[in-house]
Design an enzyme around this catalytic site. Structure first.
Site, short mmCIF file in Angstrom:
data_model
loop_
_atom_site.label_atom_id
_atom_site.label_comp_id
_atom_site.label_asym_id
_atom_site.label_seq_id
_atom_site.Cartn_x
_atom_site.Cartn_y
_atom_site.Cartn_z
N HIS A 130 22.76 56.11 140.00
CA HIS A 130 23.95 56.54 139.24
C HIS A 130 24.44 57.86 139.86
O HIS A 130 23.64 58.61 140.43
CB HIS A 130 23.50 56.76 137.79
CG HIS A 130 24.56 57.09 136.82
ND1 HIS A 130 25.05 58.36 136.67
CD2 HIS A 130 25.22 56.33 135.91
CE1 HIS A 130 25.98 58.36 135.71
NE2 HIS A 130 26.09 57.14 135.23
N ASP A 207 14.90 59.11 137.08
CA ASP A 207 16.03 59.00 136.18
C ASP A 207 15.69 57.87 135.20
O ASP A 207 15.75 56.69 135.54
CB ASP A 207 17.29 58.68 136.98
CG ASP A 207 18.48 58.36 136.10
OD1 ASP A 207 18.30 58.14 134.90
OD2 ASP A 207 19.61 58.30 136.64
N GLN A 210 18.00 54.49 131.73
CA GLN A 210 18.04 53.09 131.31
C GLN A 210 16.65 52.53 131.04
O GLN A 210 16.51 51.35 130.73
CB GLN A 210 18.73 52.22 132.38
CG GLN A 210 20.16 52.61 132.68
CD GLN A 210 21.11 52.39 131.49
OE1 GLN A 210 20.76 51.75 130.49
NE2 GLN A 210 22.31 52.94 131.58
N LYS A 233 21.25 56.92 124.44
CA LYS A 233 21.05 55.54 124.86
C LYS A 233 19.83 54.93 124.16
O LYS A 233 19.51 53.77 124.37
CB LYS A 233 20.85 55.46 126.37
CG LYS A 233 22.10 55.84 127.18
CD LYS A 233 21.89 55.50 128.63
CE LYS A 233 22.78 56.27 129.59
NZ LYS A 233 24.17 55.86 129.55
N CYS A 373 29.73 54.28 137.35
CA CYS A 373 29.27 55.54 137.97
C CYS A 373 28.24 55.26 139.06
O CYS A 373 27.24 55.98 139.20
CB CYS A 373 28.68 56.50 136.93
SG CYS A 373 29.86 56.96 135.68
#
Ligand code: C6P
Length: 416
Positions: A130, A207, A210, A233, A373
Site C-alpha cells: 500500500h 504492515d 489487513q 479496520k 492506494c
C-alpha cells in the site's frame, strides 16, 4: 453483545444485530457492506465505549488530579493492555497509540529510519505494498541517501521468495512488508521473512492493516521488530491505530513529534524525554478512540479470532466459486483460501470499476473501486483500477449471492 460461544460457526444474523448501521435500508434494500478492508463497521459496544468516555469521564489523561481524569487514564491505559494481550506483545509499554497504520509507519520512518539509515543502505519493500508502506520510505530514502529495493510478485499474486533471497543482502537495513495484501488478499509468510531478515541483521516492519482485524496475530511468534495496524479496520473508531515496537528498539529511537507528554524535563537549553510509549505520544492523544479500540478488542476476542478466520476463509472460498460463474470477470490474486484474507479484487471486462460500484450501490451493496492506494501493484497487474469486495464477521453467503446476482445484472445492463 449477543455472541453465543457454544457453536463453532459464526451466528452471523445475531452478530449483525450488534451493528446498528447494518439495520439500515439503502434505497429499499438491506445494506450489504462488502468494503471492510477500507473500514469496518462498528458494534454498539464500541460506539458506547466511545460515547461513555465523553459522557462519563471526559478529561485529559496522565495529567488530572481528580477522579474523572483518573478514570480516563485508567480506561486509556486499560485499552493499551488489551491491545498488548491481543497481539501477544511482551509488555504494554511496547504499544504506541497512533491514528492508524499510516501514522505508525511514518513514525518508524521518521524516527528509526532517519536516525539509522545512511547512503548505500537499502530498504526492502514489496511490489504489493500500500502507498503507506512505500511513500514514507521514499521520503526517508531521499533524506538519508538510502535506496529502495522491491521484491516482485509472481503471477499468482504471491511474493517471489527466491527474489527476496537474492535481494536480502547485508546492505538491507529494513524489510517493510505487508502481512496481507489489500488487493490480492495474499497472506505473506511473515515469520519466515523476519527470520531471513534477522540473518542479515535487518530490522523488520510489518504492515498489519489487513491482518490484525482477521488473523490471530502474535508479534512475539512472528519475530518482527515493528507491527502497524489501524483500529478502524478492526471494529474500532476512526483515528485509532497502533504501532507495536520491540522495547529495546523503541527505547533507542529518537522521538517523532515533540510537545507535551513526551518529555521528562524541558529547559531552553535541553529537553530530556519520557519513557516509552509516552515518548512517542506527544500532545493529547485520541483518548476516546483508544478506549473504543479496547472495546473492539473485547468484541473480537468474545467472538473468537479463530472462528472469525474460519468464517472468512469459508466465505472467501464460496465467493471465489460464485464469482467464477461469471466468465467476464478477471480475478486478481490466485492464492488458495488458506493463504489469503477475505479480499477479492476483480474487473468485469472493460466496465469501469467505478461504474460497477455505482450500479451495485443501487442494490444497497457497498464495494470499493479504484487503485486501492497500490498504484505500483496496479501497474504490475496492468490495470488502472479494480473493483474489490472484502468480508468480515458480519457477512455471509447471502451477501455473496446478492452481490453475484447484481454483478450479473450489471453485465447485462452494460451490454457485456
Ligand atoms: N487500505 C483500503 O481500502 P490507514 O489509512 O492508515 O488506516 O491504513 C493504511 C493502509 C496501510 N496498509 C494497508 C495494507 C492498507 O490496506 C491500508 C488501508 C484501505 O485498502 C484504504 S486505501
Amino acid at each position: 453483545m449477543i455472541v453465543p460461544m457454544e457453536t463453532e460457526s459464526l451466528p452471523v444474523d445475531r452478530i449483525r444485530q450488534d451493528f446498528p448501521i447494518l439495520q439500515r435500508r439503502i434505497r429499499g434494500h438491506r445494506l450489504i457492506y462488502l468494503d471492510s478492508a477500507a473500514t469496518s463497521q462498528k458494534p454498539e459496544s464500541v460506539i458506547n465505549a466511545e460515547l461513555d468516555a465523553y459522557r462519563k469521564f471526559n478529561a485529559n489523561v496522565h495529567r488530572g488530579a481528580y477522579l474523572i481524569a483518573e478514570e480516563a487514564t485508567a480506561a486509556y491505559e486499560g485499552a493499551r493492555k488489551k491491545i498488548a494481550r491481543f497481539l501477544n506483545a511482551p509488555d504494554p509499554s511496547s504499544i504506541i497509540f497512533t491514528r492508524g497504520t499510516t501514522e505508525a509507519i511514518n513514525l518508524v520512518a521518521y524516527s528509526w529510519g532517519w536516525s539509522h539509515l545512511k547512503p548505500g543502505d537499502q530498504i526492502l519493500i514489496t511490489e504489493m505494498e500500500h502507498h503507506s508502506n512505500i511513500v514514507p520510505w521514499q521520503l526517508i530514502a531521499e533524506r538519508t541517501g538510502a535506496s529502495l529495493a522491491v521484491v516482485p510478485i509472481l503471477d499468482d499474486g504471491t511474493l517471489d521468495l527466491e527474489a527476496l533471497d537474492r535481494l536480502l543482502t547485508e546492505r538491507v537495513k529494513l524489510v517493510a512488508v505487508t502481512h496481507v495484501s489489500n488487493v490480492l488478499g495474499t497472506i505473506n509468510p511473515i515469520k519466515e521473512i523476519c527470520e531471513k531478515a534477522r540473518q542479515v541483521g535487518a530490522t523488520t516492519l510489518v504492515d498489519g492493516a489487513q491482518a490484525a482485524p482477521h488473523l490471530s496475530v502474535d508479534v512475539t511468534a512472528l519475530g518482527c521488530d515493528f507491527y502497524a495496524l489501524s483500529g478502524h479496520k478492526m471494529l474500532g473508531p476512526t483515528g485509532s491505530g497502533v504501532l507495536y515496537g520491540r522495547k529495546e528498539i523503541l527505547e533507542a529511537m529518537p522521538p517523532f513529534l515533540g510537545g507535551g507528554e513526551m518529555i521528562r524535563t524541558v529547559t531552553f537549553e535541553k529537553t530530556t524525554f519520557n519513557d516509552v510509549p509516552y515518548k512517542f505520544e506527544a500532545g493529547t492523544p485520541a483518548i476516546a478512540q483508544a478506549i473504543g479500540l479496547g472495546a473492539a478488542v473485547d468484541y473480537l476476542e468474545a467472538v473468537g479470532r479463530e472462528r472469525i478466520r474460519a468464517h472468512e476463509k469459508a466465505l472467501t472460498a464460496y465467493a471465489l466459486t460464485r464469482l467464477q460463474e461469471i466468465p467476464e470477470l478477471t480475478i486478481y490474486g490466485k492464492a488458495p483460501p488458506d493463504g489469503r484474507g477475505g479480499v477479492i479484487a476483480f474487473n468485469a471486462g472493460d466496465i469501469h470499476p467505478h461504474d460497477l460500484a455505482t450500479f451495485l450501490d443501487a442494490y444497497g451493496i457497498c464495494i470499493r473501486a479504484g487503485h486501492h492506494c497500490a498504484q505500483p501493484l496496479m501497474r504490475r497487474l496492468n490495470v488502472a483500477a479494480t473493483a474489490r469486495i472484502s468480508f468480515y464477521l458480519y457477512n455471509d453467503e447471502d451477501d455473496i449471492d446478492t452481490c453475484t446476482t447484481a454483478l450479473k445484472k450489471a453485465l447485462e445492463f452494460f451490454g457485456r
